[in-house]
Each structure stands twice: as C-alpha cells, then as structure tokens.
Design a protein around this motif. Structure first.
Motif, PDB file in Angstrom:
ATOM      1  N   SER A 148       0.848  -1.196   0.000  1.00 27.31           N
ATOM      2  CA  SER A 148       0.000   0.000   0.000  1.00 27.31           C
ATOM      3  C   SER A 148       0.878   1.240   0.000  1.00 27.31           C
ATOM      4  N   GLY A 149       0.314   2.341  -0.476  1.00 30.13           N
ATOM      5  CA  GLY A 149       1.078   3.587  -0.550  1.00 30.13           C
ATOM      6  C   GLY A 149       1.281   4.250   0.800  1.00 30.13           C
ATOM      7  N   GLY A 150       0.404   3.925   1.745  1.00 30.35           N
ATOM      8  CA  GLY A 150       0.520   4.501   3.082  1.00 30.35           C
ATOM      9  C   GLY A 150      -0.235   5.809   3.227  1.00 30.35           C
ATOM     10  N   PRO A 151      -0.610   6.121   4.469  1.00 31.91           N
ATOM     11  CA  PRO A 151      -1.378   7.343   4.725  1.00 31.91           C
ATOM     12  C   PRO A 151      -0.499   8.593   4.667  1.00 31.91           C
ATOM     13  N   SER A 152      -1.127   9.713   4.389  1.00 30.94           N
ATOM     14  CA  SER A 152      -0.429  11.001   4.439  1.00 30.94           C
ATOM     15  C   SER A 152      -0.168  11.374   5.904  1.00 30.94           C
ATOM     16  N   LEU A 153       0.661  12.402   6.092  1.00 31.12           N
ATOM     17  CA  LEU A 153       0.937  12.863   7.460  1.00 31.12           C
ATOM     18  C   LEU A 153      -0.338  13.403   8.108  1.00 31.12           C
ATOM     19  N   SER A 154      -0.355  13.426   9.412  1.00 28.74           N
ATOM     20  CA  SER A 154      -1.542  13.918  10.126  1.00 28.74           C
ATOM     21  C   SER A 154      -1.858  15.351   9.721  1.00 28.74           C
ATOM     22  N   GLY A 155      -3.127  15.618   9.461  1.00 28.03           N
ATOM     23  CA  GLY A 155      -3.537  16.989   9.193  1.00 28.03           C
ATOM     24  C   GLY A 155      -3.409  17.823  10.467  1.00 28.03           C
ATOM     25  N   ASN A 156      -3.088  19.092  10.298  1.00 27.56           N
ATOM     26  CA  ASN A 156      -2.983  19.970  11.468  1.00 27.56           C
ATOM     27  C   ASN A 156      -3.406  21.381  11.076  1.00 27.56           C
ATOM     28  N   TRP A 157      -4.406  21.889  11.742  1.00 22.78           N
ATOM     29  CA  TRP A 157      -4.937  23.223  11.451  1.00 22.78           C
ATOM     30  C   TRP A 157      -5.046  24.008  12.754  1.00 22.78           C
ATOM     31  N   ARG A 158      -4.270  25.092  12.802  1.00 22.32           N
ATOM     32  CA  ARG A 158      -4.270  25.940  13.989  1.00 22.32           C
ATOM     33  C   ARG A 158      -3.976  25.143  15.262  1.00 22.32           C
ATOM     34  N   MET A 217      -1.994 -10.640   2.518  1.00 17.26           N
ATOM     35  CA  MET A 217      -1.541 -10.331   1.154  1.00 17.26           C
ATOM     36  C   MET A 217      -0.368  -9.360   1.105  1.00 17.26           C
ATOM     37  N   SER A 218       0.093  -8.896   2.270  1.00 16.32           N
ATOM     38  CA  SER A 218       1.247  -7.991   2.288  1.00 16.32           C
ATOM     39  C   SER A 218       2.183  -8.404   3.406  1.00 16.32           C
ATOM     40  N   LEU A 219       3.354  -7.815   3.438  1.00 15.93           N
ATOM     41  CA  LEU A 219       4.239  -8.005   4.581  1.00 15.93           C
ATOM     42  C   LEU A 219       3.631  -7.303   5.796  1.00 15.93           C
ATOM     43  N   PRO A 220       3.964  -7.763   7.017  1.00 15.76           N
ATOM     44  CA  PRO A 220       3.447  -7.102   8.218  1.00 15.76           C
ATOM     45  C   PRO A 220       3.839  -5.622   8.242  1.00 15.76           C
ATOM     46  N   GLU A 221       2.989  -4.823   8.836  1.00 15.70           N
ATOM     47  CA  GLU A 221       3.149  -3.365   9.004  1.00 15.70           C
ATOM     48  C   GLU A 221       2.746  -2.579   7.769  1.00 15.70           C
ATOM     49  N   ASN A 222       2.305  -3.274   6.721  1.00 14.07           N
ATOM     50  CA  ASN A 222       1.972  -2.566   5.479  1.00 14.07           C
ATOM     51  C   ASN A 222       0.925  -1.483   5.671  1.00 14.07           C
ATOM     52  N   ALA A 223      -0.041  -1.727   6.540  1.00 23.19           N
ATOM     53  CA  ALA A 223      -1.224  -0.864   6.569  1.00 23.19           C
ATOM     54  C   ALA A 223      -0.933   0.569   6.992  1.00 23.19           C
ATOM     55  N   ALA A 224       0.001   0.760   7.911  1.00 16.24           N
ATOM     56  CA  ALA A 224      -0.006   2.057   8.605  1.00 16.24           C
ATOM     57  C   ALA A 224       1.234   2.926   8.414  1.00 16.24           C
ATOM     58  N   ILE A 225       2.318   2.393   7.873  1.00 17.71           N
ATOM     59  CA  ILE A 225       3.524   3.233   7.737  1.00 17.71           C
ATOM     60  C   ILE A 225       3.178   4.436   6.865  1.00 17.71           C
ATOM     61  N   ASP A 229       7.339   8.107   5.011  1.00 16.51           N
ATOM     62  CA  ASP A 229       8.290   7.566   5.993  1.00 16.51           C
ATOM     63  C   ASP A 229       9.242   6.610   5.265  1.00 16.51           C
ATOM     64  N   ALA A 230      10.543   6.704   5.549  1.00 17.96           N
ATOM     65  CA  ALA A 230      11.524   5.855   4.870  1.00 17.96           C
ATOM     66  C   ALA A 230      11.201   4.373   5.036  1.00 17.96           C
ATOM     67  N   ARG A 231      10.524   4.036   6.126  1.00 19.57           N
ATOM     68  CA  ARG A 231      10.206   2.624   6.360  1.00 19.57           C
ATOM     69  C   ARG A 231       9.197   2.091   5.340  1.00 19.57           C
ATOM     70  N   ARG A 232       8.410   2.983   4.741  1.00 20.04           N
ATOM     71  CA  ARG A 232       7.507   2.573   3.647  1.00 20.04           C
ATOM     72  C   ARG A 232       8.331   2.112   2.440  1.00 20.04           C
ATOM     73  N   PHE A 233       9.392   2.833   2.152  1.00 21.56           N
ATOM     74  CA  PHE A 233      10.216   2.463   0.998  1.00 21.56           C
ATOM     75  C   PHE A 233      11.006   1.187   1.281  1.00 21.56           C
ATOM     76  N   ARG A 234      11.405   1.031   2.532  1.00 24.68           N
ATOM     77  CA  ARG A 234      12.083  -0.217   2.895  1.00 24.68           C
ATOM     78  C   ARG A 234      11.124  -1.399   2.714  1.00 24.68           C
ATOM     79  N   LEU A 235       9.865  -1.217   3.108  1.00 26.90           N
ATOM     80  CA  LEU A 235       8.882  -2.297   2.954  1.00 26.90           C
ATOM     81  C   LEU A 235       8.685  -2.629   1.473  1.00 26.90           C
ATOM     82  N   GLU A 320      -0.940   8.184  11.516  1.00 27.08           N
ATOM     83  CA  GLU A 320       0.439   8.295  12.006  1.00 27.08           C
ATOM     84  C   GLU A 320       0.525   7.787  13.444  1.00 27.08           C
ATOM     85  N   ASP A 321      -0.423   8.227  14.269  1.00 27.83           N
ATOM     86  CA  ASP A 321      -0.467   7.768  15.662  1.00 27.83           C
ATOM     87  C   ASP A 321      -0.603   6.246  15.719  1.00 27.83           C
TER      88      ASP A 321
END
Ligand code: FES
Length: 575
Positions: A148-158, A217-225, A229-235, A320-321
């Motif tokens: 998976s492509g992974g989630p974007s960084l946490s949104g932050n507004w004000r 269907m994926s390696l472990p940790e796929n869902a949330a990196i 994050d560099a760990r996504r590219f390592r996966l 991210e959390d």
C-alpha cells in the motif's frame, strides 16, 4: 549469443525462452530499454502494477515506491517490469470512482494475463485502487504481493489535528451552521492534506490497507507506515525481494486468500472500526476466487467484536499515531484469540507467527480488549421488508440513542432532489425524522456513490441536532459517521422496496434486532409497485455495460460476467 535456456515451468519463458522470430520479437524491444540478454534466462519476471497518477494525489508517491520494489526484485534475482493500469482518484473522479472499480479490475486482469509475467506486485492506495487490483489479480491467480502507498501525514490546522474527510465533513457542517467562515474553511484545505499519501483517518483507503495486511496479502506493518516515511520504501524493497521467492515457491493468491483469510479480515475490520466499503470490496474479491463469503458472514463473524483502534471517524487519533502505536500487528495480537492464526501469508509464515511478538506502544491509540473504544463494533446486517437482501450499518460510527428508532420518512427521489431541498427552511423535518434517499445504488447513480451520509438540514443543525437516521442504497465514505443505513438491497433503481417509500411513511430501525421495517401494508406496497417504472438505461459506453451487468451490493457489486477467474493461461502469438 545463444537463445536463453527454456524453463518450461516459468510462464514468462513462453515469451522469452523462444527461438527464431518469435523470441526475437519478445526480447528485442525490451533490449531497446537497455535490458541485458541474461535477464531472459528464466529468472522470475515480476510485473509491478502501478496506479500512479497526478489525478490520484493519494498515489502520487508510487513512482518512487516502484523503484524500491525494483531494487528488491533485482537483488533476489528477478526481472522487474513496471506497468500502468487505470488509476482511480477518489477525490477527482465523477460521478464516483466506484463506477470504474470493475473497469480498472478488468484492466489489471487483462494486463497481467496478456504479458510475460510470473509474479505481481500491486501498488495500491486510494480507496478503489486496492479492491480493483486485488480483484483483477485474483482472476489470474499468479503469485502476488500487495504494497500500500501509506497514509499522508496527520492533518494539522491551527494546532489541532484534522483528519482527511472527517475534518471536511465536520467543518462544512460548521460553515452551514454559520459557526465557521468561508475564508477559514478555505485555509483549512492545505492544512488537512500535508503530504502525499492516502487519507490518514480510518477511512476506506486505510481500512483496505488493513484488509490487505489482515488477509495476509502484504508483509506485516503494510497498513499504517506513513507514505513519506523511509520505512515505507524499505517495505517496498522487501516486498520486491519477497515476490521473487514467492514465484519460486509457486505461492499463488488462491493459497493465501482462503475463507480463513477473509474471516480474519472481517474480524480485523471490526477491531479497527473500519469502513463499510470493505464489505462490498471483500465480497467482490472473494467472488473472483470462488471463496464462499456472504453478506451475512460480516455480521456472524465480526459484529460482536469490539473496536480497539481509537482513530477518526470512530475515535480520536490519526494513522500516524496508529503506526507509532504498533499498527495492525498490535491490533491483531490483541484479538488473536478470535483469529485463525494458521492462515498463511505472503511472507511464508502464518498470521499467528507474524503477530506473536507484536508490541503496542500506546494503549490509548490501540486499546486492550478489556477497554475497547466501542464494545460491539463490526458491521451489522439489517433485513426486513425494506431490505429483503440486506443493508448495513456501522454501529461504532452511529449515535447510540438512534440505534433503536421509529420515525417518519422524509423522502428524496435522487441526489439532485436531495440537493435541491435539503437546505430549504420549509422542509418538514424534525429530530425524529428519517431521511430516505433513493436511486443512488449500483445501477441508480450509476456506480453507488458515497452520498449515504446525507448532510443534515441547517435548521436542525442550528437547533443542535447532530445526527439523524439516514437510509439509502448508496455507500458512505469511510471517513464519515452517523446513524447511516447503507447498501439497501435490492436498490431502488432495481425495483427494490426502497423505491416504494413515500413521504411520511413510518420506518422502524432496530439495530440490536437487525431489523429495517417499512410500516406500510403489503396491499398498499403492491399498489405502489404497479405504478413504479424502471429508469431508462444509459445510452452507450461503459455506463451502459455497467448498468446492464452490475450485481447488487449484497453480492459485492461486481459485474456478473467478471465473477470468478480465467487463470494465467498464455494466449497465442500476436505475430
Ligand atoms: Fe484517496 Fe482518501 S481520497 S485515499
């Protein structure tokens, strides 16, 4: 230079292991890209199925991701070849990306089968790209791994977290209620999506990424990196390495995606507070593989499990959390007693082996089984005279006081009718009303748009009403929430009872009793049915084919002629 040795067992050798004119054709043009002769020697050829597109911003990191997959493939002795397929950008495509899920799946299936590929890496992210790629690949059934492509960084507004989709819904209701200005609303746009990646709430994209991992269907940790994050590219690198081994082991999709795997995914969906869209997608994927899975399995297998993941829209945090807290392996370990731990996964280990030591670093984000976010969180399947083939609701996203409710219907014939009248101050609606929306199902919209979580009338918002029971044959965004009954089947456009509901009819919703009942007698319903006429089919093209062949939501909304698979057989030569 002699022709590379034939390895009859390797599919790609039916292209590259040939003598004479045919072999020349198949190899020569690839050599034009700088490919050395020895790459055709029978090593596993790995197709990297890429849904990169600037029209799918969530998948816009996939060119880089593919490069890391290639590193792993080369390292393991394989030959990677990247290819594009139709990409489905949830936020840009109209009328709805769901109209094209099955078209993209056809593209994936035929692209894999028609080419010299022994194994496949699926690059998936934005909502429909995940099921489309899994469905298409399943109908060919080669060794396949997902990343998976992974989630974007946490949104932050004000200084405050803002979740994809969920934040839009909250803030747009504030604008409609007059408590947020349009300028502030515009400013929040750039604060919500802060990087490449998919929605960082537990919406459909994150849910489907969790499904990919829970299915094995994926390696472990796929869902949330996170996507960046560099760990996504390592996966991705490790996934490239692993698919080569999978080809050598002949570990095909059908060996991983058994009924056990789907049962695990259904349980995982409850524990993460996942999207209702997973119901339709998993049914469709199972249909491609001939796995016996029904709508009722969702209720029977998963509905009593608690939601442990405290993420929006059901909870408080963002993806991210979730990753920093331990991600899906930590959740699966928590519900291990409910899982089929001997289910195989693509890394060659069982699910149980993969999660045995999974740590949890934050017990507020991933709750222990004894202290859940919600006690019963899966998908509830409702039936009754309003939904003979079923409807779904996500109780964890609903208001507890509305889970048992009787009210009068405020009826909208279609989405245009809804948009025209919902803001009308004269609309006869109160806090006990039930909003009913018709003709938004697979055939009706067409494509079954995510409009089921209808915005509330402004006059009720001003009174402080935050939720109403809403019923439709539509879907709802995984980032949405509310007491929303979805996927009513059969849909109105197919002549389902939903088409017969009229203004003021009383409807009873009883989620604990799994009942959805229209309090109109059978004789009156028969009179109304005699007056009903089916909408005309679209004039031409994909929409026409889709409407003629799409199945109802309770079956997964696949096209009837795409259910099942045609395997990986190699067709005749083209020259
Ligand atoms: Fe693409 Fe949500 S819009 S993942």
């Amino acid at each position: 230079m002699s022709a590379p040795p034939r390895k009859p067992g390797r599919r790609s050798q039916q292209w590259f292991g040939r003598d004479g004119k045919q072999g020349f054709y198949y190899r020569s043009w690839l050599k034009g890209m700088g490919v050395p002769h020895e790459m055709f020697d029978g090593r596993p050829v790995i197709g990297i199925c890429n849904t990169w597109s600037e029209l799918t911003p969530c998948n816009s990191s996939f060119r880089e991701l593919a490069e890391y997959v290639k590193r792993g493939v080369y390292e393991a002795g394989g030959f990677p070849l990247e290819f594009p397929v139709m990409s489905l950008g949830e936020t840009q495509i109209r009328p709805t990306a769901m109209l094209y899920r099955n078209l993209a799946a056809m593209d994936v299936e035929e692209s894999i089968r028609a080419n010299p590929i022994d194994g496949v890496v699926l690059l998936m992210g934005c909502d429909k790209t995940t099921p489309a790629l899994l469905m298409g690949a399943a109908s060919v059934d080669l060794p396949t791994i997902g990343i998976s492509g992974g989630p974007s960084l946490s949104g932050n507004w004000r200084g405050k977290p803002v979740g994809s989709g969920t934040g839009v819904i909250e803030m747009s209701e504030m604008v409609r209620a007059g408590t947020l200005s349009q300028d502030e609303f515009n400013e929040a746009e750039a604060c919500m999506q802060r990087s490449k990646g998919s929605c960082m709430t537990m919406g459909t994209a994150s849910t489907m990424a969790c499904m990919v991992e829970a299915l094995g269907m994926s390696l472990p940790e796929n869902a949330a990196i996170p996507a960046v994050d560099a760990r996504r590219f390592r996966l991705a690198h490790l996934s490239g390495r692993r698919i080569v081994e999978m080809v050598r082991e002949d570990l095909r999709m059908s060996k991983v995606l058994t009924r056990k795997a789907f049962a695990n995914a259904i349980r995982a969906n409850a524990a993460i507070g996942g999207s209702t869209n997973a119901v339709i997608h998993l049914l469709a994927i199972a249909g491609r593989l001939g796995v016996d899975l029904s709508l009722d399995d969702w209720d029977a297998i998963g509905s009593r499990l608690p939601c442990l993941v405290n993420l929006k829209p059901s909870g408080q945090y963002l993806m991210e959390d979730f990753y920093y807290a331990g991600g899906l392996p930590a959740v699966l370990r928590e519900i291990a007693a409910h899982l089929d731990l001997d289910a195989p996964t693509v890394n060659g280990r069982t699910l149980g082996e993969n999660i045995a030591e999974a740590p949890c670093w934050n017990r507020d984000v991933i709750r222990p089984l004894a202290e859940p976010v919600r006690p019963e969180a899966g998908i509830a399947v409702l039936r009754g005279n309003l939904a003979p083939d079923g409807a779904v609701i996500k109780p964890s996203a609903a208001s507890p006081h509305l889970l048992r409710h009787r009210g009068r219907a405020v009826v909208f014939e279609d989405i245009d009718d809804f948009k025209r009248r919902i803001d009308d101050e004269a609309l006869e609606v109160d806090a006990d009303s039930i909003l009913v929306l018709k003709n938004c199902g697979p055939r009706g919209y067409p494509g079954m748009a995510e409009v089921g979580n209808m915005p509330l009338p402004p006059k009720l918002l001003r009174q402080g009403v935050t939720d109403l029971v809403r019923i439709s044959d539509a879907r709802m965004s995984g980032t949405a929430y509310g007491t929303v009954v979805l996927h009513v089947s059969p849909e109105a456009a197919a002549g389902g009872p939903l088409a017969l509901v009229r203004e003021g009819d009383v409807i009873e919703l009883d989620v604990p009793g799994r009942r959805l009942h229209l309090e109109v007698d059978a004789a009156e319903l028969a009179r109304r049915r005699a007056q009903w006429t089916a909408p005309p089919p679209p004039a031409r093209g994909w929409e026409r084919l889709y409407v003629q062949h799409v199945q109802q939501a309770h079956l997964g909304a696949d096209l009837d002629f795409l259910v099942g698979g045609s395997g990986d057989g190699v067709a005749g030569d083209s020259h």
